[in-house]
Every structure is written in C-alpha cells, then in structure tokens.
Design a protein around this motif. Structure first.
Motif, PDB file in Angstrom:
ATOM      1  N   ILE A 204       1.789  -7.633  -0.705  1.00  0.00           N
ATOM      2  CA  ILE A 204       0.798  -6.582  -0.938  1.00  0.00           C
ATOM      3  C   ILE A 204      -0.081  -6.397   0.294  1.00  0.00           C
ATOM      4  O   ILE A 204      -0.386  -5.269   0.705  1.00  0.00           O
ATOM      5  CB  ILE A 204      -0.057  -6.917  -2.177  1.00  0.00           C
ATOM      6  N   ALA A 205      -0.485  -7.512   0.903  1.00  0.00           N
ATOM      7  CA  ALA A 205      -1.316  -7.430   2.107  1.00  0.00           C
ATOM      8  C   ALA A 205      -0.567  -6.736   3.243  1.00  0.00           C
ATOM      9  O   ALA A 205      -1.130  -5.894   3.947  1.00  0.00           O
ATOM     10  CB  ALA A 205      -1.755  -8.835   2.534  1.00  0.00           C
ATOM     11  N   LEU A 206       0.713  -7.062   3.417  1.00  0.00           N
ATOM     12  CA  LEU A 206       1.494  -6.397   4.461  1.00  0.00           C
ATOM     13  C   LEU A 206       1.592  -4.899   4.202  1.00  0.00           C
ATOM     14  O   LEU A 206       1.473  -4.085   5.123  1.00  0.00           O
ATOM     15  CB  LEU A 206       2.899  -6.998   4.518  1.00  0.00           C
ATOM     16  N   GLY A 207       1.804  -4.533   2.945  1.00  0.00           N
ATOM     17  CA  GLY A 207       1.933  -3.120   2.617  1.00  0.00           C
ATOM     18  C   GLY A 207       0.657  -2.339   2.877  1.00  0.00           C
ATOM     19  O   GLY A 207       0.706  -1.182   3.304  1.00  0.00           O
ATOM     20  N   GLN A 208      -0.497  -2.955   2.645  1.00  0.00           N
ATOM     21  CA  GLN A 208      -1.751  -2.230   2.815  1.00  0.00           C
ATOM     22  C   GLN A 208      -2.278  -2.295   4.244  1.00  0.00           C
ATOM     23  O   GLN A 208      -3.032  -1.422   4.662  1.00  0.00           O
ATOM     24  CB  GLN A 208      -2.802  -2.778   1.846  1.00  0.00           C
TER      25      GLN A 208
END
Length: 311
Positions: A204-208
């Motif tokens: 999720i962190a990579l995506g955001q």
C-alpha cells in the motif's frame, strides 16, 4: 494541503488490527497461563488446577454454568493439543484451525494440509500482480514487490516445515517484545499473520508513494512535433469559427447603419479586433503554440514563450 507522506499514514493500518487480533484472541499458552516453552508436566499440572477452579459443576446460576462449560472445553482443548507432540507442532505453526482438520494423524499430514490451504493465497496473489503489471499498473517498485513477496513465501515455508522455530522469532523478535513491551511472545502462526499484514502495508505504501518518485514521461522530439501540429490545427479551427462568429455579429451590428459605408467599415474593424484579442490571443494553448513556432523559426527567441503575449 497535507503532505503526501502524511496522507499515506492512515492507510498503513492493516498490521495494527492484526496485532490487536493476536492480543485479543490469545493462544492456548495464554489460556493456561503458561510460558511458550512449558513441558507436558507443567501443562497437565496447570490444567488440573484450573479445572478444579472453573469446573461447570461449581457454577451457581445457569448463565455461569454455560460460561463455565465453554471455558472448561477451551482449557481441555488447550491441554489435549499441547500435550500431544504432533498436535502441538501443528498448532504452533497453523493455529487453532487444525482442530477442524480431518484425516490427519502425523506431522507430514498436518504440513501437507497446511501448505494446501496456503497455496491458493500465493497463487492468486501472484496472478493478480502479474495481470496488473501487464496492464501497466504496479510499474514503480515492481522489483521490490516481487522480492518482498518471494521472501515472505520462503519465510513462511521455512516456518511451517522446520521442526524448530524461526531463529528470528526466538532470538530477535520475541526477546524484544518481552523485554521492552508488555506484548506476549508470538507463536509462529501469529508471526506469519503479522508478516502477511506487514507486506500488505508495504505494498500500500509503495502504491501511494509511487507518484512522488516515479520519473515523468518526458515528450520526445517526434511527440513534441505532433503536439505542436495538433495545437496549430486547433488554432486553425478556432480561427474559422471566429470568422463565422464575426460575420454573424457584423450582421447584427451593421443593421442600424445600413447605407453608411464609412460607419460599417469602422464597425467591422472594431469587431474583428475585439474577437481576435478575446478569442484567440488570450487562449493559453494558442499563445503556447505561437511561442513554440517562433522558437523554432528564429534564433535567440525569448524564454517563456508561454507567458509572453504575441505582438
């Protein structure tokens, strides 16, 4: 406007409910109030002591009796599981789900059933990641996604199949938890549940954060020329529509001065000038196209053609 890093923080929560679940549901060792390395003798002794206190026959009211029965069955399941070496091996790695597994009697059977229940998760996740990569998503950080995912699979396979606990769990994580926090030590199945949520949090962190670090797609010379051509075509269409609008407005404005040639010419000039100034020169794309055209045609064109109005 909040920083993008701050906006990511509320979405990094999947691991927190997992840890809350671990602490609330507990495990058989906590139910018996025993350390995770308790031997069979200590387990049976503690069960006899707790059974004497919480036996359903000692309950006074029907409500207490029903609760005591549930609690007694839980204690009995904990003792039966932890005093059986095979079931204890399976419980520590797969959790309480093993109590519902059928036709399993050996460690090999438990490992086989456990891996079969885990395989669809990894197969489905790999398929979804591959499809998203093919269609253009998950481009930034793709290497790290696959690396972390493969590492998670290897850690889980090692944890589920080895006769001993993971050294990271026994020598690093659990000592830190028991020394510096009030968190109880983790069993292997609890450690894996938290690891799954931690990896999901990382994805999720990579995506955001990817929009902040992804390199912008800079236009090439051919794409820039095509873009300029589109702008010039749009300018031509705008000029044609402006000419039509000019004719319509002139027809309306000239009606009161029919027969006066000088007045009609003066009015035509003023209307055309007004339309050019307000419909063409004020358009940002037109100004940008003219600036690009001048920059190509003459050497030493002034910088900031987008901001400088054409003369």
């Amino acid at each position: 406007m909040a920083s993008p890093f701050v906006q990511v923080i509320p979405n990094l929560d999947p691991a927190l409910p997992a840890d809350y679940w671990v602490r609330q549901t507990g495990d058989f060792f906590q139910d018996l109030n025993l350390p995770i390395d308790a031997d069979e003798k200590k387990i049976k002794s503690r069960f006899r002591r707790l059974a004497a206190i919480h036996h359903p026959d000692k309950a006074v009211s029907p409500e207490d009796h029903a609760y005591a029965e549930i609690y007694f069955v839980k204690l009995k399941s904990a003792q039966d599981t932890l005093t059986d070496a095979t079931k204890r091996f399976a419980y520590e790695r797969f959790g309480p789900d093993i109590l519902s597994w059928q036709h399993v009697s050996s460690i090999r059977d438990y490992i086989s059933v456990g891996l079969q229940s885990t395989a669809p998760l990894y197969a489905g996740s790999t398929l979804v990641m591959a499809i998203l990569s093919v269609v253009g998503y998950l481009q930034w950080g793709r290497y790290w996604r696959y690396l972390i995912f493969v590492c998670l699979g290897l850690v889980e396979y090692h944890t589920l199949t080895r006769p001993y606990w993971s050294p990271f769990l026994t020598k690093v994580l659990n000592p830190l938890l028991t020394t510096f926090t009030s968190h109880p030590p983790l069993l292997p199945f609890q450690f894996l549940a938290l690891a799954h949520k931690a990896v999901l949090t990382f994805f999720i962190a990579l995506g955001q954060l990817s929009p902040l670090f992804a390199k912008p797609n800079l236009p090439t010379a051919s794409s820039s020329s095509a873009f300029d051509e589109q702008q010039l075509q749009r300018l031509e269409q705008m000029a044609m529509s402006t000419e039509i609008e000019t004719g319509r407005l002139l027809g309306l404005e000239i009606a009161p001065v029919q027969g006066d040639e000088a007045a009609q010419n003066d009015m035509r000039h003023k209307v055309r000038e007004w339309l050019v100034q307000n419909s063409i020169r004020s358009d940002p794309e037109v100004r940008d196209a003219i600036g690009r055209f001048r920059q190509k045609r003459r050497v030493g064109a002034p910088a900031g053609a987008r901001q400088s109005a054409p003369s």
